[in-house]
Write a protein that holds these residues in place. Sequence first.
Motif, PDB file in Angstrom:
ATOM      1  N   UNK A  17       0.921  -1.433   0.121  1.00  0.00           N
ATOM      2  CA  UNK A  17      -0.023   0.055  -0.228  1.00  0.00           C
ATOM      3  C   UNK A  17       1.018   1.230   0.141  1.00  0.00           C
ATOM      4  N   UNK A  18       0.110   2.393  -0.497  1.00  0.00           N
ATOM      5  CA  UNK A  18       0.929   3.527  -0.673  1.00  0.00           C
ATOM      6  C   UNK A  18       0.076   4.555  -0.269  1.00  0.00           C
ATOM      7  N   UNK A  19       0.633   5.786   0.379  1.00  0.00           N
ATOM      8  CA  UNK A  19      -0.126   7.089   0.601  1.00  0.00           C
ATOM      9  C   UNK A  19      -0.094   8.150  -0.825  1.00  0.00           C
ATOM     10  N   UNK A  20      -1.329   8.345  -0.992  1.00  0.00           N
ATOM     11  CA  UNK A  20      -1.242   9.659  -1.828  1.00  0.00           C
ATOM     12  C   UNK A  20      -1.127  11.085  -1.316  1.00  0.00           C
ATOM     13  N   UNK A  21       0.144  11.729  -1.824  1.00  0.00           N
ATOM     14  CA  UNK A  21       0.491  12.833  -1.416  1.00  0.00           C
ATOM     15  C   UNK A  21       0.338  13.981  -2.220  1.00  0.00           C
ATOM     16  N   UNK A  22       0.057  13.791  -3.531  1.00  0.00           N
ATOM     17  CA  UNK A  22      -0.127  14.928  -4.461  1.00  0.00           C
ATOM     18  C   UNK A  22      -0.869  14.458  -5.519  1.00  0.00           C
ATOM     19  N   UNK A  23      -1.730  15.385  -6.086  1.00  0.00           N
ATOM     20  CA  UNK A  23      -2.415  14.991  -7.411  1.00  0.00           C
ATOM     21  C   UNK A  23      -2.006  16.027  -8.302  1.00  0.00           C
ATOM     22  N   UNK A  24      -1.581  15.638  -9.662  1.00  0.00           N
ATOM     23  CA  UNK A  24      -1.085  16.757 -10.785  1.00  0.00           C
ATOM     24  C   UNK A  24      -2.318  16.916 -11.720  1.00  0.00           C
ATOM     25  N   UNK A  25      -3.412  16.473 -11.594  1.00  0.00           N
ATOM     26  CA  UNK A  25      -4.550  16.457 -12.550  1.00  0.00           C
ATOM     27  C   UNK A  25      -6.070  16.438 -11.846  1.00  0.00           C
ATOM     28  N   UNK A  26      -6.979  16.966 -12.342  1.00  0.00           N
ATOM     29  CA  UNK A  26      -8.167  17.161 -11.399  1.00  0.00           C
ATOM     30  C   UNK A  26      -9.289  16.511 -12.442  1.00  0.00           C
ATOM     31  N   UNK A  27     -10.538  16.432 -12.081  1.00  0.00           N
ATOM     32  CA  UNK A  27     -11.549  15.872 -13.036  1.00  0.00           C
ATOM     33  C   UNK A  27     -11.598  17.119 -14.150  1.00  0.00           C
ATOM     34  N   UNK A  28     -11.823  16.571 -15.139  1.00  0.00           N
ATOM     35  CA  UNK A  28     -12.235  17.442 -16.552  1.00  0.00           C
ATOM     36  C   UNK A  28     -10.852  17.759 -17.375  1.00  0.00           C
ATOM     37  N   UNK A  29      -9.852  17.343 -16.602  1.00  0.00           N
ATOM     38  CA  UNK A  29      -8.394  17.679 -17.087  1.00  0.00           C
ATOM     39  C   UNK A  29      -8.252  16.538 -18.242  1.00  0.00           C
ATOM     40  N   UNK A  30      -7.437  17.026 -19.561  1.00  0.00           N
ATOM     41  CA  UNK A  30      -7.024  16.090 -20.347  1.00  0.00           C
ATOM     42  C   UNK A  30      -5.628  15.724 -20.247  1.00  0.00           C
ATOM     43  N   UNK A  31      -5.272  14.572 -20.287  1.00  0.00           N
ATOM     44  CA  UNK A  31      -3.963  13.990 -20.014  1.00  0.00           C
ATOM     45  C   UNK A  31      -3.505  13.315 -21.159  1.00  0.00           C
ATOM     46  N   UNK A  32      -2.037  13.464 -21.194  1.00  0.00           N
ATOM     47  CA  UNK A  32      -1.261  12.867 -22.447  1.00  0.00           C
ATOM     48  C   UNK A  32      -0.691  11.296 -21.807  1.00  0.00           C
ATOM     49  N   UNK A  33      -0.311  10.532 -22.758  1.00  0.00           N
ATOM     50  CA  UNK A  33       0.387   9.322 -22.199  1.00  0.00           C
ATOM     51  C   UNK A  33       1.818   9.741 -21.649  1.00  0.00           C
ATOM     52  N   UNK A  34       2.161   8.992 -20.503  1.00  0.00           N
ATOM     53  CA  UNK A  34       3.309   9.557 -19.668  1.00  0.00           C
ATOM     54  C   UNK A  34       3.474  10.702 -18.917  1.00  0.00           C
ATOM     55  N   UNK A  35       2.304  11.556 -19.025  1.00  0.00           N
ATOM     56  CA  UNK A  35       2.234  12.602 -18.029  1.00  0.00           C
ATOM     57  C   UNK A  35       2.049  12.240 -16.719  1.00  0.00           C
ATOM     58  N   UNK A  36       2.511  12.789 -15.796  1.00  0.00           N
ATOM     59  CA  UNK A  36       2.489  12.474 -14.162  1.00  0.00           C
ATOM     60  C   UNK A  36       0.931  12.874 -13.961  1.00  0.00           C
TER      61      UNK A  36
END
Length: 439
Positions: A17-36
């Motif tokens: 298990x791991x702990x979430x410490x940061x999000x780099x995206x939010x709902x509605x964002x468009x992400x590309x392959x390999x984007x953090x």
Amino acid sequence: MGIYVIRMPDIGEGIAEVELVAWHVQPGDTVAEDQPIADVMTDKATVEIPAHVHGKVLALGGAVGQVLAVGAELVRLEVEGEGNFKENQAPAPAGQAQAAIESVAKPPAAAVPAPAAPAPSPTPSPVPTPAPARSAAPRAAAVARSPGERPLASPAVRRLAQDRGIDLRFVHGSGPAGQIRHEDLDVYMAGAGQPAGQGGSQYVQRHGEEQIPVIGLRRKIAQKMQEAKRRIPHFSYVEEIDVTELEQLRQRLNQLHGATRGKLTLLPFLARAMVLALRDFPQINARYDDEAGTVTRYEAVHLGVATQTDAGLMVPVLRHAESLDLWSCAAAITRVAEGARTGKAAREELSGSTITLTSLGALGGIASTPVINHPEVAIVGVNRMVQRPMFGSDGQVVARQLMNLSSSFDHRVVDGMDAARFIQAMRALLETPALLFVE
């Protein structure tokens, strides 16, 4: 269009298990392959999780601070084509996706101030209305100024405020552009309920509270310290060391070679003394597995260097300190410490130490009781260097540079006598620094 679910990957090393410490995206964002898309923290390091495909974020799998199991849903994307989400898969609990979206879109409840209660309707009162100046007097905490903002006031007003013990940051200014006048000081003193000349804002009651969630690295530090103190019966040993000759040698070496080989601090000398002393005390360069009931002694000295970072305390590891000369050791300490401070340290540089060195530099105090870096069995702490008068061999008082070593040991593995002898061996090497270079 289809739905693609990115799940928490298996990072390896038996991590479940791991702990979430940061999000780099939010709902509605468009992400590309390999984007953090997110940062997660294991017991050893922070790991960046990339997107596998192009797509639009539909929902996040948790809030910052939440612990996720390997294989748990991390991000749900809308993608071109079929995606990888099948209708016969067990759906998430009702409301989970929306709750996740809301939890990351809003700050934690503890950080949101409670709504102010509505002011009661005024009722007639036989009490006379106070004078306008007094009723308008602001309280100390009512003036909002940004950090570092310098209040506008004349030199005469500043002198009067200093005499009265008033902090001008908390005084409302009635003049142009908020300039503070003499009468504003009188109003402030009256509003604080104190006669002039008997204190200022430092005596005003304050009632603010702030709840800080313990997440990320701070949570790992708390867990590790609690585990260390719970499992390890610590005992500490403090010894004073005369480092006059060592400091003279360090300064001389920096004069001769500092421009070409780098400046030396005391840490590489201390590391060298530890390496040499540990040859006679192998039980101190060890790790204790209390679950298996075994002690592993190491010939290699993998030196943990306690490092303060903006996020909290980290212990990057200097591998094979026994094989490094002073300048190589100094460069390696700088490199691993900088990697920890900037978050660029590799996972293998944050684990595997066999003994730890900790120093607070000029803030080191007189003595300390450092906490052992579990599962190690010893930690050596460096205190502040001070100049004190001492009696020389001829009975004359001379100025000497003195410094304490405050060290802690695991009493299950290290006897008190062995700990004392180990520190005395380090002392002999540091007080006669030529011995550091004699094999």
